[in-house]
Design a protein around this motif. Structure first.
Motif, PDB file in Angstrom:
ATOM      1  N   HIS A  90       0.828  -1.208   0.000  1.00 41.71           N
ATOM      2  CA  HIS A  90       0.000   0.000   0.000  1.00 41.71           C
ATOM      3  C   HIS A  90       0.861   1.256   0.000  1.00 41.71           C
ATOM      4  N   GLY A  91       2.111   1.148   0.427  1.00 44.51           N
ATOM      5  CA  GLY A  91       3.045   2.256   0.257  1.00 44.51           C
ATOM      6  C   GLY A  91       3.224   2.562  -1.223  1.00 44.51           C
ATOM      7  N   SER A  92       3.296   1.510  -2.018  1.00 43.45           N
ATOM      8  CA  SER A  92       3.368   1.690  -3.468  1.00 43.45           C
ATOM      9  C   SER A  92       2.122   2.405  -3.978  1.00 43.45           C
ATOM     10  N   ASP A  93       0.961   1.988  -3.489  1.00 45.35           N
ATOM     11  CA  ASP A  93      -0.298   2.593  -3.941  1.00 45.35           C
ATOM     12  C   ASP A  93      -0.345   4.083  -3.614  1.00 45.35           C
ATOM     13  N   VAL A  94       0.023   4.442  -2.379  1.00 42.31           N
ATOM     14  CA  VAL A  94       0.002   5.856  -1.975  1.00 42.31           C
ATOM     15  C   VAL A  94       1.061   6.638  -2.747  1.00 42.31           C
ATOM     16  N   ALA A  95       2.247   6.065  -2.877  1.00 41.89           N
ATOM     17  CA  ALA A  95       3.320   6.752  -3.608  1.00 41.89           C
ATOM     18  C   ALA A  95       2.908   7.019  -5.045  1.00 41.89           C
ATOM     19  N   ARG A  96       2.405   6.018  -5.702  1.00 39.52           N
ATOM     20  CA  ARG A  96       2.042   6.201  -7.112  1.00 39.52           C
ATOM     21  C   ARG A  96       0.854   7.142  -7.264  1.00 39.52           C
ATOM     22  N   ALA A  97      -0.096   7.111  -6.323  1.00 44.36           N
ATOM     23  CA  ALA A  97      -1.242   8.018  -6.379  1.00 44.36           C
ATOM     24  C   ALA A  97      -0.812   9.465  -6.207  1.00 44.36           C
TER      25      ALA A  97
END
Length: 188
Positions: free
Chosen positions: A117-124
């Motif tokens: 979910h760090g990836s999700d927040v970073a990419r968002a």
């Protein structure tokens, strides 16, 4: 300190850096279809609170998710404090896949969730994100251990195809149903 507790703490610190870098872009869509960056942080806070509460820890009132960065900081401080308590990480319980410890669950399920979910927040929110080959292998091995449960309702979408020579980060995201090219490659 227990190794699993340390792994959870490190993953919490990494997620905190990403949340801190979101710069108020909380309503941006994320790679999790239908979720904004705010929704992703709310999910992480709520699922960890639910688990810790089920294990008998009193976390008090839920943080106000109107400010996701502040809510995460408040929750992360509590969660890390709990995991650092003597004997907590080693505490055994009957987990979904059989006997385990609280530390293993926090590191290898909820900590895994923090990385993904760090990836999700970073990419968002337009931030860079990657993992090295060793971390990608560890995250993939954890996911492999869950078998078909990985693709249960609300966990991960079916895997997407990437070339065999794709970087470790792309292979990991694809394995978890996320398009490594998002948003230009489309939603997973």
């Amino acid at each position: 300190m227990d190794q699993t507790a340390q792994r959870f703490i490190e993953r919490t610190e990494q997620f905190t850096q990403i949340v801190s870098g979101a710069q108020g872009r909380w309503d941006a869509p994320s790679p999790c279809e239908g979720w904004t960056a705010r929704d992703v942080v709310a999910h992480v806070v709520q699922t960890q609170r639910d688990f810790l509460g089920q294990q008998g820890f009193d976390l008090g009132a839920a943080p106000d998710l109107g400010d996701p960065a502040q809510a995460w900081a408040q929750h992360a401080e509590q969660a890390v404090s709990i995991v650092r308590q003597d004997g907590v990480a080693e505490r055994e319980y009957a987990g979904y896949f059989g006997p385990t410890t609280l530390g293993a669950t926090m590191a290898d399920f909820y900590g895994w969730d923090l990385v993904i979910h760090g990836s999700d927040v970073a990419r968002a929110t337009g931030q860079p994100w990657s993992v090295d080959e060793e971390e990608a292998a560890a995250l993939t091995a954890a996911a492999d251990g869950w078998g078909a449960a990985l693709y249960s309702e609300g966990i991960c979408a079916p895997a997407v195809s990437v070339p065999d020579d794709a970087p470790p980060t792309d292979r990991l995201l694809a394995r978890l149903g996320r398009d490594p090219g998002w948003p230009t490659g489309g939603q997973p």
